[in-house]
Design an enzyme around this catalytic site. Structure first.
Site, mmCIF file in Angstrom:
data_model
loop_
_atom_site.group_PDB
_atom_site.id
_atom_site.type_symbol
_atom_site.label_atom_id
_atom_site.label_comp_id
_atom_site.label_asym_id
_atom_site.label_seq_id
_atom_site.Cartn_x
_atom_site.Cartn_y
_atom_site.Cartn_z
ATOM 1 N N SER A 126 0.836 -1.194 0.000
ATOM 2 C CA SER A 126 0.000 0.000 0.000
ATOM 3 C C SER A 126 0.880 1.257 0.000
ATOM 4 O O SER A 126 1.757 1.388 -0.869
ATOM 5 C CB SER A 126 -0.927 -0.046 1.213
ATOM 6 N N ASP B 38 -9.056 -6.373 -4.305
ATOM 7 C CA ASP B 38 -8.623 -5.082 -3.772
ATOM 8 C C ASP B 38 -9.203 -3.979 -4.649
ATOM 9 O O ASP B 38 -8.867 -3.883 -5.823
ATOM 10 C CB ASP B 38 -7.094 -5.030 -3.772
ATOM 11 N N HIS C 11 -8.206 -5.034 0.015
ATOM 12 C CA HIS C 11 -6.892 -4.396 0.181
ATOM 13 C C HIS C 11 -6.141 -5.007 1.369
ATOM 14 O O HIS C 11 -4.925 -5.167 1.327
ATOM 15 C CB HIS C 11 -7.092 -2.898 0.380
#
Lengths: 389, 389
Positions: A161, A326, A359
């Site tokens: 991320s 995600d 995610h």
């Protein structure tokens, strides 16, 4: 959490603090005259200092990535680090081979200098006056930490991320100091929708009367309502719709509808709990700052939007990983990076992992994901061994 | 808005009010002893009262679906109705053939009885004490309005999003009073993620100190911060990621980053503006209530989750419409209804419309969408003509 330390754990770890007295010029134009970074290390640095892996954390992560601070049962401190499933002897990031460093980034609230620290010039808590830092600033500060630890070149830098953005920036900014880059569930820049969700999160915090324009600590309060709300919203975007359906569906609190605004569906309870729990461990100004750091990252902007042109500078090999469900940083966003790397003539491997986890999947020890990570890093380790001989 | 009324407009319309003195028992167990519904009509009811179409509105819609309240320039009142592009002489919902009724639902804030109305028993504003109403309650109240207007059977009932849920409920609850159902960008029930977003919106409002547990009008204020925040969030879910990227991208307010919390990207400005504008026209308690109405709708629950079993009762023909980039109620959600209708042996047409518009696309005059709607309703009109002969 556990009575005994698992055999594949890095064991009890003690955070360390590095003090920096050389001013750090920031992207925003301000400078930090001095600052500290808190970090942990796992495994042993080899003689040539060539086996170091830097782990970069995401929005709400910290330096405690693996092992335990204590074995005292029940306390928060007895929980393993946030990526304990991936870091340890024999694990994907194998501490039998690598010396792993994990730090809390500047602007954080877990021990590194940030909004909750004392501003040395005013002797007051920084609060909202703490400058907004960027991914570039973080990478610069991480390089200084590496200098202090005697690490000229990282065997690998790994992050998911927002952490993946730091890895990408490392590959561009210090091409001679990184041999392998692992960019997980990330993106080369935020989409408009990403920025929009961040703005709603920030507004949630700013509109809380307890925020006091960021000077809440001076007012002996914290904006729990706003920060909790921001976290509730964040949670929705970290999970896939399928995962939420599977976990909560339309499970009700009572046998029948109550027709009021109390908890009717279990997912409401879950979100409220997650929001509240977060306010007990995280600082609102840091949250605001981290969302801006995300918004600002856009390395391609340095070459009129041409990501491949910017990535030309990179000299390391890359592993990109994405997760099918995600929707915060979808596989397409990772593929933008993959395609730019191919265009730039770089070595890149890519694994799209099937997962219902959204995610958040980047935090889970999904077998194919762990295998991809381990296979890539084993190759890095083998090359190291060859170089040493 | 316009100097002259367009030729394909229904022209100047005047809202009407219907008063109901027979108590309405609600799903929640309470009853409304009396209430009013505000509505508009377009076109002419034929002698047999067989050409009526009911239009059901979505979360923040109202009775003003077509035409103009005035031609006075510049005022909000001179804007055409929210579905003016679809309703009018020669348009998809052709007022040359049909008599169209559009109402503001119970619990609304645009003229029908709702939280901003006076509670006849206490002589005070209802506020948060207004009972939560359901889709079932709305359909019941709409049927009473039809009774009052002398309409036994609707030629068609049409609605998008939450409006589509009302159409679905009509087909089940009053199978002999609806000949054709048009369910647009809707779902047979909310997903967990849908409920989660609603809960964040409600918490945004409830956590605003100006909400006063819903009794803000008694306190001479309105929770603009919380309602605005809820609307900002809503807007993100109404738009597709692609549409946001296309409309705003990463367009900046200034030539370079300012590194503060003012507006940096234009999308932030857009969201703040949309949030603020909404607070000037909409009531927070109504917003809270409408989100609950959405949460509660789940007709399949009446048959242990078997939607087809519930839809067996329906006698009308159906048109389902979905939009490719709608992620609030994705095409898959419409297809759940289509598949249940097929399983139940019903007549169903389905159009999946390619659009970048996300959920909001149901409000746009997309040619293929308008054609699908018009083709379906022309068949309805032709059948009416045959029956009349």
């Amino acid at each position: 959490m556990s009575d005994a330390i698992p055999v594949d754990s890095v064991g009890i770890v003690t955070p360390q603090i590095a003090l920096f007295e050389t001013p750090l010029a920031l992207s925003c134009g301000q400078a930090l005259s001095s600052y500290q970074l808190i970090y942990e290390t796992y495994g042993t640095l080899n003689e040539r200092a060539s086996n170091a892996i830097l782990v970069c954390h995401a929005l709400s992560g910290d330096h405690h990535a693996a092992g335990y601070h204590t074995m005292a049962d029940g306390s928060r401190e007895s929980k393993p680090g946030w990526w304990d499933s991936a870091i340890g002897p024999g694990k994907a990031i194998d501490t039998n081979h690598f010396f792993v460093i994990s730090l809390n980034n500047l602007g954080g609230c877990c021990g590194s200098t940030g909004p909750t620290s004392i501003n040395p010039e005013t002797k007051q808590v920084w609060g909202a006056d703490f400058p907004i830092v960027t991914v570039e600033d973080w990478v610069e500060s991480q390089a200084r930490l590496a200098d202090k630890l005697g690490i000229k070149t990282f065997a690998a830098i790994v992050g998911g991320s927002l952490g993946g953005m730091q890895v990408l920036e490392w590959s561009i900014r210090f091409p001679d100091r990184i041999k392998a880059a692992v960019v997980i569930a990330s993106a080369p820049k935020l989409s408009t929708q990403n920025i929009a969700f961040n703005e709603v999160a920030r507004q949630s915090i700013r509109r809380d009367p307890d925020f006091f324009n960021g000077q809440y600590l001076d007012n002996n309060t914290v904006p729990t309502n706003g920060l909790g709300l921001a976290r509730m919203l964040g949670h929705i975007t970290y999970l896939s719709g399928d995962a939420m359906n599977a976990k909560f569906g339309r499970q009700m609190r009572h046998d029948s509808y109550q027709y009021n605004y109390d908890i009717e569906f279990e997912v409401e309870s879950y979100l409220r709990y997650q929001g509240e729990a977060f306010t007990k461990r995280f600082d609102a100004n840091t949250y605001m700052l981290m969302t801006k750091t995300l918004d600002y990252f856009d390395p391609a902007a340095r070459a009129n939007g041409n990501l491949a042109a910017v990535l030309k500078r990179a000299q390391c090999e890359f592993l990109l990983v994405s997760f099918t469900t995600d929707w915060r940083f979808s596989p397409e966003r990772s593929e933008e990076i993959v395609n730019a790397l191919i265009k730039a003539g770089k070595q890149v491997s890519y694994a799209k992992i099937t997962s219902e986890g959204g995610h958040d999947a980047f935090l889970f020890p999904i077998p194919r994901y762990m295998t991809a990570l381990n296979t890539f890093l084993t190759r890095v380790a083998n090359r190291l061994a060859t170089e040493t001989n």
